[in-house]
Design a protein around this motif. Structure first.
Motif, PDB file in Angstrom:
ATOM      1  N   SER A  45      -0.243  10.601  -6.597  1.00  0.00           N
ATOM      2  CA  SER A  45      -1.689  10.621  -6.408  1.00  0.00           C
ATOM      3  C   SER A  45      -2.365  11.158  -7.672  1.00  0.00           C
ATOM      4  N   ARG A  46      -3.376  10.420  -8.165  1.00  0.00           N
ATOM      5  CA  ARG A  46      -4.066  10.858  -9.383  1.00  0.00           C
ATOM      6  C   ARG A  46      -4.689  12.236  -9.213  1.00  0.00           C
ATOM      7  N   MET A  47      -5.342  12.462  -8.075  1.00  0.00           N
ATOM      8  CA  MET A  47      -5.984  13.769  -7.849  1.00  0.00           C
ATOM      9  C   MET A  47      -4.947  14.882  -7.748  1.00  0.00           C
ATOM     10  N   GLN A  48      -3.855  14.615  -7.059  1.00  0.00           N
ATOM     11  CA  GLN A  48      -2.788  15.612  -6.936  1.00  0.00           C
ATOM     12  C   GLN A  48      -2.248  15.986  -8.313  1.00  0.00           C
ATOM     13  N   TYR A  49      -1.990  14.968  -9.125  1.00  0.00           N
ATOM     14  CA  TYR A  49      -1.446  15.253 -10.450  1.00  0.00           C
ATOM     15  C   TYR A  49      -2.456  16.014 -11.302  1.00  0.00           C
ATOM     16  N   TRP A  50      -3.717  15.602 -11.254  1.00  0.00           N
ATOM     17  CA  TRP A  50      -4.758  16.298 -12.022  1.00  0.00           C
ATOM     18  C   TRP A  50      -4.809  17.767 -11.622  1.00  0.00           C
ATOM     19  N   ARG A  51      -4.767  18.028 -10.316  1.00  0.00           N
ATOM     20  CA  ARG A  51      -4.801  19.412  -9.835  1.00  0.00           C
ATOM     21  C   ARG A  51      -3.588  20.195 -10.322  1.00  0.00           C
ATOM     22  N   MET A  52      -2.445  19.551 -10.359  1.00  0.00           N
ATOM     23  CA  MET A  52      -1.243  20.247 -10.830  1.00  0.00           C
ATOM     24  C   MET A  52      -1.378  20.627 -12.300  1.00  0.00           C
ATOM     25  N   GLU A  53      -1.900  19.707 -13.119  1.00  0.00           N
ATOM     26  CA  GLU A  53      -2.087  20.035 -14.540  1.00  0.00           C
ATOM     27  C   GLU A  53      -3.140  21.123 -14.738  1.00  0.00           C
ATOM     28  N   LYS A  54      -4.023  21.282 -13.776  1.00  0.00           N
ATOM     29  CA  LYS A  54      -5.038  22.333 -13.859  1.00  0.00           C
ATOM     30  C   LYS A  54      -4.561  23.628 -13.198  1.00  0.00           C
TER      31      LYS A  54
END
Length: 82
Positions: A45-54
């Protein structure tokens, strides 16, 4: 342990931020300048991955998907994270 503050004043554990920073570095080293393209390529999931990088949302399942995409083990990933 020192903590980083986000814009919503939530304190982030610096250990989580080190993991998040490493995920971003690994993505870039793999040739993906966009987190979105990496996530799409590997079925995350794009949002999941973005949150992980943040550093704001980690699930073990998602972390394992990312490590599988990079073809590394948990041990290899965590060896240089204190």
């Amino acid at each position: 342990m020192a903590k980083k503050t986000t814009n919503n004043n939530k304190k982030l554990d610096m250990r989580i931020m080190r993991i998040a920073d490493k995920l971003e570095r690994m993505r870039i080293e793999k040739g993906f300048t966009s987190y979105e393209n990496f996530a799409i390529e590997y079925g995350i999931s794009r949002m999941q991955y973005w949150r992980m990088e943040k550093g704001t949302n980690f699930t073990f399942e998602s972390l394992l998907k990312i490590l599988d995409a990079h073809k590394i083990t948990l041990g290899e990933f965590f060896k240089d994270i204190e």
